[in-house]
Design a protein around this motif. Structure first.
Motif, PDB file in Angstrom:
ATOM      1  N   LEU A 242       0.825  -1.212   0.000  1.00 24.39           N
ATOM      2  CA  LEU A 242       0.000   0.000   0.000  1.00 24.39           C
ATOM      3  C   LEU A 242       0.859   1.262   0.000  1.00 24.39           C
ATOM      4  O   LEU A 242       0.576   2.212  -0.731  1.00 24.39           O
ATOM      5  CB  LEU A 242      -0.926   0.003   1.227  1.00 24.39           C
TER       6      LEU A 242
ATOM      7  N   ASP B 145      -6.080   6.845  -0.511  1.00 22.07           N
ATOM      8  CA  ASP B 145      -7.359   6.227  -0.882  1.00 22.07           C
ATOM      9  C   ASP B 145      -7.254   5.508  -2.223  1.00 22.07           C
ATOM     10  O   ASP B 145      -7.823   4.428  -2.416  1.00 22.07           O
ATOM     11  CB  ASP B 145      -8.466   7.290  -0.958  1.00 22.07           C
TER      12      ASP B 145
ATOM     13  N   ILE C 193      -5.582   2.191  -1.706  1.00 25.34           N
ATOM     14  CA  ILE C 193      -6.503   1.191  -1.158  1.00 25.34           C
ATOM     15  C   ILE C 193      -7.429   0.669  -2.249  1.00 25.34           C
ATOM     16  O   ILE C 193      -7.726  -0.536  -2.320  1.00 25.34           O
ATOM     17  CB  ILE C 193      -7.305   1.789   0.017  1.00 25.34           C
TER      18      ILE C 193
ATOM     19  N   GLY D 252      -7.065  -3.070  -3.111  1.00 26.62           N
ATOM     20  CA  GLY D 252      -8.323  -3.758  -2.801  1.00 26.62           C
ATOM     21  C   GLY D 252      -8.888  -4.468  -4.018  1.00 26.62           C
ATOM     22  O   GLY D 252      -9.410  -5.587  -3.918  1.00 26.62           O
TER      23      GLY D 252
END
Length: 200
Positions: A136, A153, A156, A160
């Motif tokens: 990350l 963000d 992620i 993700g």
């Protein structure tokens, strides 16, 4: 000279055990894997394993260290690319390149993190989280270098998506999910607005 050879042989055995732990735990999971399984995969006598790793948990930690090492190697190679956008696309390409393995066993670090989190004893699950955090942080740095708002963000979102497509490819035993989603992620990266500084 004899001591040097002995030291090198010991380092080689430890390295083989770490690599074997990463591979076997990924394929079989923590609960189904025995120290003997890892010793066999590393071509090391079972009794010798305890000289390097006293418990299975230590071998799990070694596997996580191995995953972190692989990640460092990959990101180190990608860092040689001058454009952060190309680095991110290269990362996606590397994920897609592992589609057959992901379809069979899932993401190496992600599946291990989930399994460790469900164990009664705590502590080692945090180590799995640290490996994912390394990914990350690297992805966030690329988005920040592109001058994009909310780089954390965005990191992620990208990581993700990788975990999601790995999970689905594994659950459905369909590596083409990785191919299709990888292409979608690459198109998404191309649509992100940036200040263009990194591309001039």
């Amino acid at each position: 000279m004899a001591n040097l050879k002995k030291s090198r042989a010991g380092t080689d055995k430890r390295r083989r055990l770490m690599a074997a732990a990463a591979q076997v735990l990924h394929r079989q999971g923590v609960e189904r894997t025995t120290i003997a399984d890892i010793a066999h995969a590393a071509d090391v006598p079972v009794g010798n394993v305890y000289y390097y790793f006293k418990t299975k948990d230590e071998l799990v930690q070694a596997a996580l260290a191995e995953h972190s090492r692989h990640l460092a190697e990959l990101t180190g190679e990608l860092d040689e690319l001058p454009d952060p956008l190309e680095r991110l696309k290269g990362l996606v390409g590397a994920w897609v390149g592992q589609r057959d393995v992901a379809a069979r066993y899932g993401c190496p670090t992600g599946t291990l993190a989930v399994e460790l989190d469900k164990r009664a004893e705590g502590g080692i699950d945090v180590e799995a989280g640290k490996t994912i955090r390394l990914l990350l942080d690297w992805v966030e740095c690329q988005f920040r270098e592109l001058g994009l708002p909310g780089p954390g963000d965005l990191a992620i979102t990208l990581v993700g998506a990788y975990q999601g497509m790995s999970l689905l490819a594994n659950a459905l035993r369909d590596p083409e999910i990785m191919t299709r989603e990888g292409a979608r992620l690459t198109r998404w990266l191309d649509t992100l607005p940036g200040d263009g500084a990194a591309h001039r």
